[in-house]
Motif scaffolding. Structure first.
Motif, PDB file in Angstrom:
ATOM      1  N   CYS A  75       0.815  -1.222   0.000  1.00 25.93           N
ATOM      2  CA  CYS A  75       0.000   0.000   0.000  1.00 25.93           C
ATOM      3  C   CYS A  75       0.845   1.268   0.000  1.00 25.93           C
ATOM      4  O   CYS A  75       0.386   2.332  -0.379  1.00 25.93           O
ATOM      5  CB  CYS A  75      -0.956   0.011   1.182  1.00 25.93           C
ATOM      6  N   MET A  76       2.074   1.193   0.478  1.00 21.26           N
ATOM      7  CA  MET A  76       3.044   2.293   0.490  1.00 21.26           C
ATOM      8  C   MET A  76       2.729   3.391   1.501  1.00 21.26           C
ATOM      9  O   MET A  76       3.301   4.480   1.449  1.00 21.26           O
ATOM     10  CB  MET A  76       3.208   2.929  -0.902  1.00 21.26           C
ATOM     11  N   LEU A  77       1.801   3.126   2.427  1.00 23.90           N
ATOM     12  CA  LEU A  77       1.527   4.148   3.448  1.00 23.90           C
ATOM     13  C   LEU A  77       2.768   4.419   4.290  1.00 23.90           C
ATOM     14  O   LEU A  77       3.072   5.561   4.622  1.00 23.90           O
ATOM     15  CB  LEU A  77       0.364   3.708   4.347  1.00 23.90           C
ATOM     16  N   CYS A  78       3.490   3.371   4.643  1.00 22.77           N
ATOM     17  CA  CYS A  78       4.708   3.575   5.454  1.00 22.77           C
ATOM     18  C   CYS A  78       5.712   4.425   4.692  1.00 22.77           C
ATOM     19  O   CYS A  78       6.358   5.305   5.257  1.00 22.77           O
ATOM     20  CB  CYS A  78       5.310   2.227   5.841  1.00 22.77           C
ATOM     21  N   TYR A  79       5.838   4.177   3.434  1.00 17.33           N
ATOM     22  CA  TYR A  79       6.787   4.913   2.590  1.00 17.33           C
ATOM     23  C   TYR A  79       6.438   6.400   2.559  1.00 17.33           C
ATOM     24  O   TYR A  79       7.298   7.260   2.700  1.00 17.33           O
ATOM     25  CB  TYR A  79       6.769   4.313   1.186  1.00 17.33           C
ATOM     26  N   PHE A  80       5.157   6.698   2.384  1.00 17.16           N
ATOM     27  CA  PHE A  80       4.756   8.103   2.265  1.00 17.16           C
ATOM     28  C   PHE A  80       4.783   8.823   3.609  1.00 17.16           C
ATOM     29  O   PHE A  80       5.069  10.016   3.669  1.00 17.16           O
ATOM     30  CB  PHE A  80       3.373   8.214   1.626  1.00 17.16           C
ATOM     31  N   CYS A 102      16.502   5.901  10.171  1.00 18.26           N
ATOM     32  CA  CYS A 102      15.237   5.732  10.895  1.00 18.26           C
ATOM     33  C   CYS A 102      15.416   6.186  12.338  1.00 18.26           C
ATOM     34  O   CYS A 102      16.327   5.743  13.021  1.00 18.26           O
ATOM     35  CB  CYS A 102      14.827   4.262  10.853  1.00 18.26           C
ATOM     36  N   LYS A 103      14.508   7.075  12.810  1.00 18.34           N
ATOM     37  CA  LYS A 103      14.597   7.565  14.190  1.00 18.34           C
ATOM     38  C   LYS A 103      13.692   6.780  15.136  1.00 18.34           C
ATOM     39  O   LYS A 103      13.600   7.100  16.316  1.00 18.34           O
ATOM     40  CB  LYS A 103      14.237   9.042  14.260  1.00 18.34           C
ATOM     41  N   GLY A 104      12.976   5.796  14.620  1.00 14.54           N
ATOM     42  CA  GLY A 104      12.160   4.954  15.497  1.00 14.54           C
ATOM     43  C   GLY A 104      10.894   5.617  15.976  1.00 14.54           C
ATOM     44  O   GLY A 104      10.395   5.285  17.049  1.00 14.54           O
ATOM     45  N   ALA A 109       4.665   1.806  11.638  1.00 18.45           N
ATOM     46  CA  ALA A 109       3.933   0.701  12.271  1.00 18.45           C
ATOM     47  C   ALA A 109       2.494   1.111  12.553  1.00 18.45           C
ATOM     48  O   ALA A 109       1.560   0.317  12.400  1.00 18.45           O
ATOM     49  CB  ALA A 109       4.641   0.285  13.556  1.00 18.45           C
ATOM     50  N   HIS A 110       2.297   2.364  12.948  1.00 14.33           N
ATOM     51  CA  HIS A 110       0.950   2.856  13.245  1.00 14.33           C
ATOM     52  C   HIS A 110       0.090   2.889  11.992  1.00 14.33           C
ATOM     53  O   HIS A 110      -1.103   2.591  12.030  1.00 14.33           O
ATOM     54  CB  HIS A 110       1.041   4.258  13.862  1.00 14.33           C
ATOM     55  N   GLU A 111       0.686   3.242  10.876  1.00 16.95           N
ATOM     56  CA  GLU A 111      -0.077   3.402   9.636  1.00 16.95           C
ATOM     57  C   GLU A 111      -0.265   2.103   8.863  1.00 16.95           C
ATOM     58  O   GLU A 111      -1.172   2.003   8.055  1.00 16.95           O
ATOM     59  CB  GLU A 111       0.612   4.429   8.725  1.00 16.95           C
ATOM     60  N   CYS A 112       0.587   1.135   9.085  1.00 23.16           N
ATOM     61  CA  CYS A 112       0.536  -0.088   8.274  1.00 23.16           C
ATOM     62  C   CYS A 112      -0.767  -0.862   8.520  1.00 23.16           C
ATOM     63  O   CYS A 112      -1.013  -1.341   9.625  1.00 23.16           O
ATOM     64  CB  CYS A 112       1.732  -0.987   8.592  1.00 23.16           C
ATOM     65  N   PRO A 113      -1.609  -0.996   7.497  1.00 25.99           N
ATOM     66  CA  PRO A 113      -2.886  -1.698   7.687  1.00 25.99           C
ATOM     67  C   PRO A 113      -2.736  -3.214   7.706  1.00 25.99           C
ATOM     68  O   PRO A 113      -3.666  -3.925   8.076  1.00 25.99           O
ATOM     69  CB  PRO A 113      -3.709  -1.247   6.473  1.00 25.99           C
ATOM     70  N   VAL A 118       6.165  -3.878  13.222  1.00 29.40           N
ATOM     71  CA  VAL A 118       5.975  -3.751  14.670  1.00 29.40           C
ATOM     72  C   VAL A 118       7.204  -3.056  15.246  1.00 29.40           C
ATOM     73  O   VAL A 118       8.311  -3.189  14.716  1.00 29.40           O
ATOM     74  CB  VAL A 118       5.760  -5.115  15.363  1.00 29.40           C
ATOM     75  N   MET A 119       6.969  -2.308  16.311  1.00 25.46           N
ATOM     76  CA  MET A 119       8.065  -1.601  16.967  1.00 25.46           C
ATOM     77  C   MET A 119       8.536  -2.424  18.168  1.00 25.46           C
ATOM     78  O   MET A 119       7.737  -2.942  18.927  1.00 25.46           O
ATOM     79  CB  MET A 119       7.614  -0.217  17.438  1.00 25.46           C
ATOM     80  N   ARG A 120       9.840  -2.524  18.294  1.00 23.99           N
ATOM     81  CA  ARG A 120      10.442  -3.246  19.421  1.00 23.99           C
ATOM     82  C   ARG A 120      11.453  -2.338  20.100  1.00 23.99           C
ATOM     83  O   ARG A 120      12.085  -1.520  19.446  1.00 23.99           O
ATOM     84  CB  ARG A 120      11.192  -4.482  18.915  1.00 23.99           C
ATOM     85  N   LEU A 121      11.592  -2.520  21.400  1.00 26.75           N
ATOM     86  CA  LEU A 121      12.653  -1.808  22.124  1.00 26.75           C
ATOM     87  C   LEU A 121      13.984  -2.280  21.569  1.00 26.75           C
ATOM     88  O   LEU A 121      14.232  -3.485  21.464  1.00 26.75           O
ATOM     89  CB  LEU A 121      12.556  -2.103  23.617  1.00 26.75           C
ATOM     90  N   GLU A 122      14.822  -1.335  21.165  1.00 28.87           N
ATOM     91  CA  GLU A 122      16.079  -1.711  20.519  1.00 28.87           C
ATOM     92  C   GLU A 122      17.151  -1.999  21.564  1.00 28.87           C
ATOM     93  O   GLU A 122      17.330  -1.238  22.507  1.00 28.87           O
ATOM     94  CB  GLU A 122      16.547  -0.591  19.586  1.00 28.87           C
TER      95      GLU A 122
END
Ligand code: SF4
Ligand code: SF4
Length: 125
Positions: A75-80, A102-104, A109-113, A118-122
């Protein structure tokens, strides 16, 4: 300079084009106490467009996106939405994240349908 780190991408991403680093300007701030509204060093301006390649902002990150290309529907939402242009796309699908920039923030992750990110503690070395 070490090669860019990638998240759990099953398909290797094409190498990103990089430019040679330029020396960073050094401002003389020895008399900064005397500065006022009449004097501003150009430290807060962007004298050259496209200079983010010189600043590896990935070190600011606390959370890291993990992308599963198998779940991506393209869908490219993450890209945009990515404010750091850090989503790497191949053949119409998100395949990896440029972790040098990437600043994390987690927007991808929020936009990806499709739940492909997914976000993980680095864990820092
Ligand atoms: S976490 Fe933020 S900066 Fe990193 S890839 Fe996702 S949207 Fe871009
Ligand atoms: S938002 Fe999700 S489904 Fe859409 S391109 Fe990005 S990873 Fe793929």
């Amino acid at each position: 300079m070490s090669a860019p780190k990638k998240t759990a991408a099953k398909k290797p991403a094409a190498p990103r084009k990089t430019r040679a680093r330029k020396p960073r300007p050094k401002w003389d701030v020895s008399d900064i106490e005397s500065w006022g509204p009449e004097r501003h060093e150009p430290g807060a301006t962007i004298p050259e467009a496209g200079n983010s390649v010189y600043n590896e902002t990935g070190g600011w990150r606390t959370f890291v996106p993990e992308l599963d290309p198998e779940k991506c529907d393209g869908c490219m939402l993450c890209y945009f939405y990515c404010p750091d242009a850090s989503i790497i796309v191949e053949d119409g699908k998100a395949v990896a994240v440029d972790l040098e920039h990437c600043k994390g923030c987690g927007i991808c992750a929020h936009e990806c349908p499709a739940g492909a990110i997914v976000m993980r503690l680095e864990e820092k070395e």
